[in-house]
Design a protein around this motif. Sequence first.
Motif, PDB file in Angstrom:
ATOM      1  N   TYR A 195      84.437  62.725  93.460  1.00 57.96           N
ATOM      2  CA  TYR A 195      83.028  63.005  93.204  1.00 57.96           C
ATOM      3  C   TYR A 195      82.772  63.211  91.713  1.00 57.96           C
ATOM      4  CZ  TYR A 195      78.564  65.174  92.702  1.00 57.96           C
ATOM      5  OH  TYR A 195      77.296  65.447  92.263  1.00 57.96           O
ATOM      6  N   ALA A 196      83.569  64.047  91.078  1.00 55.59           N
ATOM      7  CA  ALA A 196      83.335  64.365  89.665  1.00 55.59           C
ATOM      8  C   ALA A 196      83.425  63.120  88.789  1.00 55.59           C
ATOM      9  CB  ALA A 196      84.314  65.428  89.187  1.00 55.59           C
ATOM     10  N   SER A 197      84.255  62.165  89.177  1.00 54.85           N
ATOM     11  CA  SER A 197      84.388  60.949  88.367  1.00 54.85           C
ATOM     12  C   SER A 197      83.162  60.053  88.460  1.00 54.85           C
ATOM     13  CB  SER A 197      85.647  60.173  88.758  1.00 54.85           C
ATOM     14  OG  SER A 197      85.536  59.679  90.074  1.00 54.85           O
ATOM     15  N   THR A 198      82.275  60.310  89.421  1.00 55.11           N
ATOM     16  CA  THR A 198      81.041  59.515  89.520  1.00 55.11           C
ATOM     17  C   THR A 198      79.953  60.036  88.592  1.00 55.11           C
ATOM     18  OG1 THR A 198      80.047  60.820  91.316  1.00 55.11           O
ATOM     19  CG2 THR A 198      81.516  58.990  91.945  1.00 55.11           C
ATOM     20  N   LEU A 199      80.128  61.235  88.047  1.00 57.98           N
ATOM     21  CA  LEU A 199      79.123  61.800  87.145  1.00 57.98           C
ATOM     22  C   LEU A 199      79.201  61.110  85.790  1.00 57.98           C
ATOM     23  CD1 LEU A 199      79.603  65.556  88.037  1.00 57.98           C
ATOM     24  CD2 LEU A 199      77.872  63.989  88.905  1.00 57.98           C
TER      25      LEU A 199
END
Length: 126
Positions: free
Chosen positions: A85-89
């Motif tokens: 998830y964090a890598s999609t920010l």
Amino acid sequence: MFQANFLGASILAVGNNVNNTSGLSSFGTGGNNNGGSGTIYLDISPYMTPAYTSNGGLPGLVDALNSLLCGGQLSTAAKSQIVSYASTLGYTTPTALQMRDRVRAVVHLVTSSPNPLPNSTWFCLT
């Protein structure tokens, strides 16, 4: 409930590096950005670096916060989902805002993980 309020206010606090006492929480000194004198909030500034917030550094960020906030109790699957998830920010240059958003997202997801945790791990919400 008080834990959730502490975490919510901590994650959303602005000016996260005022009077750092422990690397985990700090006391605010007043003003509009940190909720007033005596406010306790989570200090995420030590993690707002490219080494932790780049796509390659996210697993290390999750591991560090898992150890600090949950005593290393997160499952491999939960850690993988948080990193995904964090890598999609958004993350380009990186900017301070982008680093802050990634760290806040990881803190939120680590502390609200549904993993079963021992009663002594009070900081993580189950």
